[in-house]
Every structure is written in C-alpha cells, then in structure tokens.
Design a protein around this motif. Structure first.
Motif, PDB file in Angstrom:
ATOM      1  N   ASN A 169      55.206  86.775  53.437  1.00 18.32           N
ATOM      2  CA  ASN A 169      56.633  86.568  53.097  1.00 18.32           C
ATOM      3  C   ASN A 169      56.950  85.077  53.004  1.00 18.32           C
ATOM      4  O   ASN A 169      58.080  84.672  53.147  1.00 18.32           O
TER       5      ASN A 169
ATOM      6  N   MET B 241      56.486  82.628  54.961  1.00 23.58           N
ATOM      7  CA  MET B 241      57.001  81.891  56.124  1.00 23.58           C
ATOM      8  C   MET B 241      56.248  80.576  56.288  1.00 23.58           C
ATOM      9  O   MET B 241      56.727  79.654  56.935  1.00 23.58           O
TER      10      MET B 241
ATOM     11  N   VAL C 258      64.184  83.944  49.141  1.00 21.17           N
ATOM     12  CA  VAL C 258      65.171  84.698  49.904  1.00 21.17           C
ATOM     13  C   VAL C 258      65.041  86.190  49.604  1.00 21.17           C
ATOM     14  O   VAL C 258      65.035  87.037  50.499  1.00 21.17           O
TER      15      VAL C 258
ATOM     16  N   ARG D 168      61.804  87.587  51.134  1.00 20.61           N
ATOM     17  CA  ARG D 168      61.868  87.822  52.581  1.00 20.61           C
ATOM     18  C   ARG D 168      62.775  89.003  52.907  1.00 20.61           C
ATOM     19  O   ARG D 168      62.650  89.602  53.969  1.00 20.61           O
ATOM     20  N   ALA D 169      63.691  89.308  52.007  1.00 14.38           N
ATOM     21  CA  ALA D 169      64.484  90.520  52.205  1.00 14.38           C
ATOM     22  C   ALA D 169      63.612  91.754  51.965  1.00 14.38           C
ATOM     23  O   ALA D 169      63.801  92.789  52.593  1.00 14.38           O
TER      24      ALA D 169
ATOM     25  N   VAL E 252      60.212  91.747  52.310  1.00 11.42           N
ATOM     26  CA  VAL E 252      59.114  91.724  53.277  1.00 11.42           C
ATOM     27  C   VAL E 252      59.648  91.151  54.586  1.00 11.42           C
ATOM     28  O   VAL E 252      59.751  89.943  54.751  1.00 11.42           O
ATOM     29  N   GLY E 253      60.030  92.039  55.487  1.00 11.03           N
ATOM     30  CA  GLY E 253      60.608  91.599  56.757  1.00 11.03           C
ATOM     31  C   GLY E 253      59.522  91.239  57.743  1.00 11.03           C
ATOM     32  O   GLY E 253      58.348  91.563  57.558  1.00 11.03           O
ATOM     33  N   ILE E 254      59.909  90.540  58.814  1.00 10.50           N
ATOM     34  CA  ILE E 254      58.901  90.132  59.798  1.00 10.50           C
ATOM     35  C   ILE E 254      59.446  90.283  61.215  1.00 10.50           C
ATOM     36  O   ILE E 254      60.635  90.078  61.458  1.00 10.50           O
TER      37      ILE E 254
ATOM     38  N   GLY F 144      71.730  90.325  58.664  1.00  8.29           N
ATOM     39  CA  GLY F 144      70.929  90.453  57.445  1.00  8.29           C
ATOM     40  C   GLY F 144      71.702  91.128  56.316  1.00  8.29           C
ATOM     41  O   GLY F 144      71.851  90.553  55.227  1.00  8.29           O
TER      42      GLY F 144
END
Lengths: 295, 520
Positions: free
Chosen positions: A94, A96, A124, A127-128, A130-132, A151
């Motif tokens: 994602n 990070m 953005v 990452r929405a 693919v969450g972590i 979120g």
C-alpha cells in the motif's frame, strides 16, 4: 504490554498442520517461480501480482527480485526470521514505504492488474483499497467512534450521520468489538485493553471497505486470549477480504493462513499452500525454520 | 577488583564474604547513599535560595508599588453653575479659574501673592484637565455647585503617604497662650518644650505649632516661650489647655524638601476640615503618559503592549507553526534544510537590539511603516519570536509518535490530512508552550522597540496598531529615568501591571493547552 514471546500459543505445529492436511488431499507444493495457477484459482484469482521487486533503504538492499502472487479472499502468511523483508514487502503493497525518505522500490506490483507504482495511481485511493493493521495497536487519541468514523469521513463514504453510525457499528461488529464497547463509544480508544485496541484498529481498517487488509504481526503485542480472538476474526474476514499477514508464530501461520510464503534475508524462499509448506517444505531453510532449528 | 579478575568466577571479597555483602561493598554503598543525600540537599538548597530571591524581589516591588495604587484627593466645593461656565460649550469653560476659586474659598486666609501660590500648588496642575474630562463624560455635572475630588499635587500626595517630610507630632506639657492671631506672635508655654539651643531657619528642622485653629511656624525659643510666624491665622488668643495644641517637628530642613512649611500648614488645615481623601488611583489605570507624576497613567502603555502583542502573535504563530510543519513533515532532509535549521537555531540567540536595527532599516526606512506604531514593533518582535516558536513546534511535532502518522496514512489520509487532523492537535500543547515562552519574552523586550521609536513621549491612548504608542517595558524604562520622586512608585506599579499582563497571557495559554492536551 505483554512480552511478544508470551503470545505464542503452545500448540505443537506439526500435529495441527497434519489435521488440516488430511482435509485437503490435493495440495501440490508451490515453489518459487511457479506460474501454474493453484487448483482453487477460479474462486481465488490473483489479487496482487509482484514481479522482480527490489527494495532499497539507502544503499542497503532489503528485498531481492521478489515474485509472488497473493490470491483473493485467502489469508497469505509471510514467515521468516527477523529482518528478512516480510514487513518491507507488505509495506510496498500500500506504498507505506513512500513515507520513508530513503526507501526505493523497483519492479512490478499489480493490484487487479494495475501497476500500483505507476504515476497515475493515487496513493490515497490505493491505501483506501489496501488497508493496513500494524504490529502495535495505534488507535488515534480520540473516541472509539471517531477512530472508526475517521476513514469513512475523509473518503466521503457516508451519506449522512445515520449512515456513518451504521458504518461504525457494522465495522465494530465485524471486528468483534461492538458488544464490548457499545455502551462507551465516546470513551477514548486509547483506554481499551491491548487486544481491544488491535480489534479497534482492524475495525478502523475495514470501515473504509478495503479489498485487501495487510497485517504486520498484529498479535505480537497481545496475550494468547486476545490473539485467539483476533485469529478468529481473521478467519471470518477472509470470506470478504484478501488478507496478507506477517507473523513470527508458526502456529499462527498454520492456523489462520491458506497460503504461506517463506522469506529469508530478503529473498523469497518458497511459497505455496500452507499445509504443503508445513508438511513437506522443499527448501532446507524452510524446514529448519518451521521446525525451530534456527531463526 | 584484581581479586575478581584473577579468580575469574569466584565472586568473593578478600574477607571471604560475597562481593556484595563485604565490608568494602558496604562502604561503597554508604558512599553512594551519601552522594545521593548530598545531591538532594544541594538541589533543595538551590530551590530555596531561588525562592528566597524571588520573594525578596516581589516584596520589594510590591512594597514600592502599593502606594501608587491609591492617590490623595482634595474634595473641594466647585462652582459649576456660575459665570466661569461657558453654557454654550461647557467644555470651553474656564476650569482652571473654577479650581482656583474653590481653593480660595477653602483657604480664605491665603490672600497674598505668596500665600495664593502655595495654596494653588496643593492641587495638581492637571486638575482642570481632569475636571474638563469629567464634564465631557457627564454634562449633567454642569448647573449646580458640587463637591468634587481633585487630585492633589504629587509632593502633597507623597506627604500624606508619609513618603516625604517625615514628621513627629506631640502634645507638650502644660497650656499655651498665643499673644496674637496673625503675623509674628509669641506663645507662652512651659519651659523646655523646645530646647533653647535648638537651631531655626530654612536649613534646620521645622517646628509647627497647631493651636486655636491656626498654625504657627516657630522661629525662636527662650525662657518665656516661643516666637513664631503665623502661617494660618488663629481664631482667638485664649489659652489652649494641654492636649488642645500640638507641636509637629519635621526633621528634614525646609530647603532640603519640595514641600514648604506653608504648604504643609495649608494641607493640614484642609485635612482637619475633612476634605482630604485617599482614593483608588483611577488616573494611573486610565490615562497615558504625562510629565506630571500625578497625571501619568499606564493605560496608554498597556494598550500599546496589547496591540504590539496582537501583531506579534498574529504574525509569528501561524508563520512559525507553518514553518515547523513544513520543515518537520514535508521538507526532504537534505543539506539545504539542515542549513536552514542551523540558521534558525542561531537566530534564536541573536541579541534583540539587532532585530531592532533590522526593523529600523527594513520596516521603517524601506517599507515606510509608521514610526512608533505597534504594527512596526509587533513585526520586529515577531521576527524575534519566530525562531523560538519554530524550534519548540518542531520539537513538539517530532515528539508525536510515528504510529499516529502511520495509522492515519494507512487508512488513506493524505499527508496534509494526517498533519492537520492528527499530528498538529497532538503537538499543540508543546507548540503553545513554545509560543508563550517566545511571546512572554517579546512582551518584556525594550531594546528593539527603542530602535523603532516606541520610546517617544505619547500622551494619547492609541486607538489602533497604526497609531503611535509606547509599550509597558519602555514606559517603565522611561519612568525609572524621571527625577520626580512620584515616578518611583509609578515605576514599581507599572512593573506590577506588566507582571499582571504576563500572568493573564500565561493563564490564557494554560487554558488553551488544557483543551488540546490528550493522552496517547
């Protein structure tokens, strides 16, 4: 918090795996570079495809020529000794690693056939999707409700106040936390116990309806009871989400995952059906690692 | 030590005991505890010493300042209806004449030129201005005779506060019989009221006899009694019994003080009539600067300080926080940002007068901002405050755990959302602490403001940040320089006002910090 070592359940791995293996008779060993789709490919298409991934931190290379397929609606466990690149890899998924200034990623990582490192990808949005969930529970110093609502709010997923409340309640319920906190949604999220905080972080991650959930040693700071709850939750979540979990616990990998990838010193050693990896590893390093001979 | 090294694993002392229970070990332990105790005592001593000095400082300032919070007023019946009032435009009336007439009425015996001057000198020369302002506030005062309190002169105020002309009053033995009611008289008293070897004159202590409603200044003494000049006429020559007359001795010679014997006599007569009152010193808290101590107020400087701080805060807080956020959260860490960081740290240590020179050269001469105005002062002080705020804000931002940033980024918050929704609120208490440190320093700053002309003598209360003004520390600096003794109390009182300003500002910051403080 409790010592991470304490969190390891004492179940002997071999017996556990053997039971599962008995249920699933067709389990060809998947190895590095294998391109044949797994038997269950129709219901579990490839969600994330990685090819020739190299990651550098400054001059130091952390991942070497990594190629791996993550299948949809399955739990993929990444195992391997500390410093082998598991966390580095899931942080690539994602992006990070973008937040680390000296980190550099090359190679191909595709989410549903789309290169996530291509310039027209919005981080953005990625990452929405693919969450972590991190190793140490990190709820925001806000109320339980706000933690989950943040979120959906920034992504504009809720049409109104009632809609938002519904998302929060659904997410907390799915994370198995709602019953415990339903009377104190306005209390600070940091006031919960370690296990509850981690489930709150999972609720926070699923509140934005991701497709993939990455978990970086989610249970290493939890006691065995909280660990069991989170594992149950992971098993439940895999019906709807693709899950990638980094773990140091062989037992946990065996219990929750369908596929397992073994990392060592930045290389992918082997990848395949979890039962196969645990009963019949092709690589000596894997065999040594899962039997506890080193690592 | 060698024992351990040689024996390797056998951890025993020379006496065969365990290495942690041997006599040597106990001695080491005792030394360690002694060092700890010593350190604790030294620390406690340092704190007590500091507190002692602080108490000494505060008690000195407060002790000096308290007299300035009250002022002496003479309540005189004023003719606010007569021909001295301009009924078409009351503010253009001859208030000075009204005050003079009232004094003359209260002290009818002060008829000669010298006497009239002494009588007029009792009341502040600013009394007419005060009266005019009163009428401006309330036109209904016009139209009838009224008793209104007017400020007395600063020397008389000091006299009534016992801060000048220290005096001793006593009621001597026996009766006293004056020979006449005016001019030079003789008072028959018992022997020894004043020793015959006593010196008289302007350079010797003064003796005033208060008898039969009058005041006599003693000019000589002999076996028969006292000779003296009448300052205030006596009502009769009947003998005054013991207890009905008194002798006031002022040890300070008349030539060595600002208040004359005649003024003291007149003032005591007014006091005896019940016209002298001690009131809260409203003038000090409502008026601007003045050369007359009794007319000088601190309000102009308070308002000037307020506008200056407003400009300082409005510039330095957003600029400082934005710079810190950029440097800490956005900017890449390379040689350029390192250079900037080093320079910011150096700027925090630059003497403030240098910023004043910069303000003079850039803000006044180049940009042409108004001289002496809070806007220019605030800009100079903002420059001075910026490094402090940036350094504190960067430290506060850096102290926010990275897990908070990762958590926000991990659910898809943008970088700015992460900073403004999560990182900045958590860093706010630290940022506010830095801000209050910087602004408090700016509030007490004099030197850079001298450079941009805020030391000018400004009587008017500033109505905005663009009008000429002075600030509290500069006002204190100026008053401390004035020779009139009345300004000494004002200086101390202004210091208290400055401290009060600071306390109010800090209290506001503490309240703000409480609102942002959260656990994580």
């Amino acid at each position: 918090m409790s010592n991470p070592d304490m969190a390891e359940p004492i179940t002997p791995p071999a017996g556990h795996v053997a039971e599962e293996a008995a249920d699933d008779s067709v389990a060809p060993v998947a190895t590095v570079g294998e391109t044949d789709p797994a038997p269950a490919a129709d219901s579990h298409p490839v969600k994330i495809r990685s090819r020739n991934v190299d990651v550098f931190y400054g001059d130091k290379q952390a991942l070497f020529d990594l190629g791996i397929d993550i299948r949809a609606r399955m739990v993929t466990a990444l195992i391997g000794p500390s410093g082998c690149g598991k966390s580095t890899y899931i942080r690539c998924l994602n992006r990070m690693n973008d937040t680390i200034e000296i980190a550099r990623v090359s190679g191909l990582i595709e989410l549903d056939g789309q290169d996530i490192y291509s310039p027209d990808i919005d981080v953005v949005e990625l990452r929405a999707r693919v969450g972590i969930v991190f190793q140490k529970p990190n709820p925001f110093p806000k109320s339980i409700f706000e933690n989950v609502a943040y979120g959906p709010r920034i992504h504009g997923l809720a049409a109104g106040k009632t809609d938002l409340e519904e998302i929060v309640v659904t997410s907390l319920t799915r994370a198995g936390l709602f019953e415990e906190v339903k009377d104190r949604l306005e209390d600070p999220g940091t006031g919960l116990s370690g296990g509850q905080q981690q489930r709150l972080c999972i609720a926070r991650a699923i509140a934005v309806s991701p497709e993939v959930i990455l978990m970086d040693e989610p249970c290493s700071a939890l006691d065995p009871i909280a660990t069991a709850r989170v594992e149950e939750l992971i098993d439940d979540l895999r019906k709807n989400y693709t899950i990638v979990i980094v773990t140091h616990s062989m037992q946990q990998a065996a219990r929750v995952s369908q596929r397992t990838a073994m990392f060592h010193l930045g290389y992918l050693v082997e990848e395949g059906q979890t039962d196969a990896i645990f009963t019949n590893p092709t690589d000596k390093r894997t065999r040594d690692y899962i039997t506890g001979r080193y690592g | 030590m060698t024992n351990i090294a040689q024996s390797g694993i056998a951890r025993t002392g020379p006496d065969g005991l365990s290495i942690h229970t041997s006599g040597d070990a106990r001695k080491r332990l005792a030394r360690r505890y002694a060092a700890e105790r010593r350190f604790r005592r030294l620390g406690l001593g340092a704190v007590l010493l500091a507190m002692g000095f602080l108490l000494l400082l505060l008690s000195t300032v407060v002790g000096k300042a308290i007299p300035a919070f009250t002022y002496t007023y003479a309540v005189l019946p004023l003719d606010l209806a007569g021909d001295k009032i301009n009924h078409d435009d009351p503010l253009r009336s001859n208030f000075d004449a009204i005050v003079k007439a009232a004094i003359a009425e209260a002290l009818p015996f002060a008829a000669g030129r010298k006497q009239r001057r002494a009588a007029r000198g009792l009341i502040s020369s600013g009394a007419a201005v005060i009266l005019r302002d009163m009428v401006a506030d309330d036109r209904a005062l016009i139209g009838a005779p009224r008793a209104i309190g007017l400020p007395v002169s600063d020397t008389l105020d000091l006299y009534f506060k016992q801060l000048t002309a220290p005096r001793r009053s006593r009621e001597p033995q026996g009766s006293a019989t004056p020979s006449a009611t005016s001019d030079k008289i003789h008072i028959a008293v018992e022997d020894g009221v004043i020793g015959s070897d006593e010196q008289f004159g302007r350079d010797a202590p003064s003796h005033l006899v208060f008898i039969n409603g009058g005041v006599v200044k003693i000019t000589g003494a002999d076996g028969e009694g006292l000779q003296g000049d009448v300052l205030v006429p006596l009502q009769s020559t009947v003998p005054a019994a013991q207890g009905d007359w008194r002798l006031v001795t002022i040890n300070q010679a008349e030539s060595a003080r600002k208040i004359s014997d005649r003024e003291i006599a007149y003032a005591e007569i007014l006091n005896g009539m019940g016209l002298i009152e001690r009131r809260f010193n409203a003038i000090f808290f409502t008026r601007g600067a003045s050369r007359e101590p009794e007319m000088a107020g601190v309000w102009g400087a308070v308002v000037g300080s307020f506008f200056t701080m407003l400009v300082t805060l409005a510039l330095s807080f957003p600029l400082g926080v934005a710079s810190a956020v950029y440097l800490e959260e956005v900017a890449p860490k390379n040689r350029w940002t390192q250079l900037i960081e080093v320079n910011i740290n150096n700027l925090a240590a630059v003497p403030s007068i240098v910023f004043g020179l910069l303000g003079l050269a850039v803000f006044l001469n180049f940009f042409g901002l108004p001289r002496s105005a809070p806007v220019a002062g605030g800009m100079v002080l903002a420059l001075m405050t910026l490094p402090t705020i940036i350094i504190a804000s960067r430290a506060a931002l850096g102290a926010v755990p990275p897990s908070i940033r990762e958590g926000a980024l991990g659910i898809g918050a943008s970088r700015m959302q992460t900073v403004f929704h999560h990182v900045l609120p958590l860093a706010m208490p630290g940022i506010l602490t830095g801000t209050i440190l910087g602004v408090a320093r700016a509030l007490g700053e004099t030197a850079p403001l001298l450079m941009i002309g805020m030391v000018a003598f400004i009587v008017d209360i500033p109505g905005g940040a663009l009008q000429p003004a002075t600030v509290l520390p500069v006002q204190i600096y100026m008053w401390a320089d004035f020779p009139e003794p009345g300004f000494q109390q004002k200086t101390a009182a202004a210091i208290l006002v400055l401290l009060g300003f600071l306390v109010v500002m800090n209290a506001f910051a503490v309240v703000m910090r409480r609102r942002f403080e959260r656990r994580w």
